[in-house]
Design an enzyme around this catalytic site. Structure first.
Site, PDB file in Angstrom:
ATOM      1  N   ASP A  24     -10.384  66.803  52.128  1.00 37.51           N
ATOM      2  CA  ASP A  24     -10.362  66.088  53.273  1.00 37.51           C
ATOM      3  C   ASP A  24      -9.547  66.827  54.355  1.00 37.51           C
ATOM      4  O   ASP A  24      -8.400  67.379  53.794  1.00 37.51           O
ATOM      5  CB  ASP A  24     -10.153  64.695  53.145  1.00 37.51           C
ATOM      6  CG  ASP A  24     -10.556  63.950  54.283  1.00 37.51           C
ATOM      7  OD1 ASP A  24     -11.383  64.570  55.260  1.00 37.51           O
ATOM      8  OD2 ASP A  24     -10.015  62.960  54.738  1.00 37.51           O
ATOM      9  N   ASN A  72     -22.860  63.518  54.815  1.00 34.88           N
ATOM     10  CA  ASN A  72     -22.494  64.548  55.801  1.00 34.88           C
ATOM     11  C   ASN A  72     -23.752  64.952  56.638  1.00 34.88           C
ATOM     12  O   ASN A  72     -23.575  65.720  57.707  1.00 34.88           O
ATOM     13  CB  ASN A  72     -22.108  65.458  55.088  1.00 34.88           C
ATOM     14  CG  ASN A  72     -20.414  65.400  54.522  1.00 34.88           C
ATOM     15  OD1 ASN A  72     -19.963  66.025  53.456  1.00 34.88           O
ATOM     16  ND2 ASN A  72     -19.774  64.404  55.330  1.00 34.88           N
TER      17      ASN A  72
END
Length: 246
Positions: A24, A72
């Site tokens: 991340d 996503n």
């Protein structure tokens, strides 16, 4: 807990045997430098190379990386296309190094929605590296843990309805056979970069007893030394598995 100030001290405690990482911070890395998000993803791909190499050098048998979640797909189309392009690049250009370094590659996730050429590249990469034994590298693409659990439940329900399986015959071991990670040991250590402290629908079943380590470092800056610090923190912990400590 952040490991930003933890020393990378050696510790004789064994493990971890399986490290999972939520990668991340690519977007924030790029934003901080006034760059487009894709620049962060490209630098993130460099971090993947460093960490895979570092994990092999540290003797970690299994490494699992969360590369692209089912959620996503909701990102802007240009960003999704850039991410798919980077995936193609990784599968085609990093394969030789993975193979040379004894890594066995496995891609975990739902292949529906992936372009046909990416599916072909995945199959070829897995075939080329299937006999390697130094380190297993699992990359989760189009993966979501809730969907994985639902699919496993539906598969077992169909088997029960067809009379192929008794409901009472469903235990943890049988359930795990239906998961996308069947045959992969559960993670001992789950790392998330960028300071966020959540697991974001990643390996929910498998991480039931994993130690969680959250680091402030953004993924594009993450490397072997950060991995070593996280492992040092893991080895300082007492793993009780629901029991009473000493």
């Amino acid at each position: 807990m952040s490991t930003a100030s933890l020393p990378a001290a050696a510790d004789p405690t064994p493990g971890p045997h399986h490290v999972a990482i939520i990668m991340d911070g690519n977007g924030r890395w790029a934003k901080a430098r006034g760059l487009p998000r894709v620049a962060g993803h490209r630098r993130g791909a460099d971090a993947v190379r460093r960490v895979v190499r570092g994990a092999g050098e540290l003797g970690i048998p299994v490494l699992t990386l969360f590369a692209f979640s089912t959620e996503n797909w909701t990102r802007p189309a240009d960003e999704v296309n850039d991410l798919m392009g980077l995936l193609r690049h990784y599968l085609r250009n990093e394969l030789e190094e993975l193979h040379k370094n004894g890594a066995r590659l496995r891609v975990i996730g739902n292949r529906d929605g992936l372009a046909a050429d990416i599916v072909r590249d995945i199959d070829e990469a897995q075939k080329m590296t299937k006999a390697n034994a130094r380190i297993d590298v699992n990359i989760c693409i189009n993966y979501g843990a809730r969907d994985e659990i639902l699919q496993a439940t539906r598969s077992l329900a169909r088997s029960v309805a067809a009379g192929e399986l008794a409901a009472d015959g469903i235990d943890e071991a049988r359930f795990e056979q239906e998961l996308l990670t069947a045959g992969v040991p559960d993670p001992d250590l789950l790392i998330r970069t960028s300071g966020e402290q959540r697991i974001s629908n990643f390996l929910l079943w498998q991480c039931a007893y994993a130690e969680l380590v959250f680091v402030d470092t953004l993924w594009p800056d993450f490397g072997k030394e950060h991995l070593e610090r996280a492992i040092a923190e893991f080895r300082r912990r007492e793993r009780r598995y629901g029991g009473v400590g000493g």
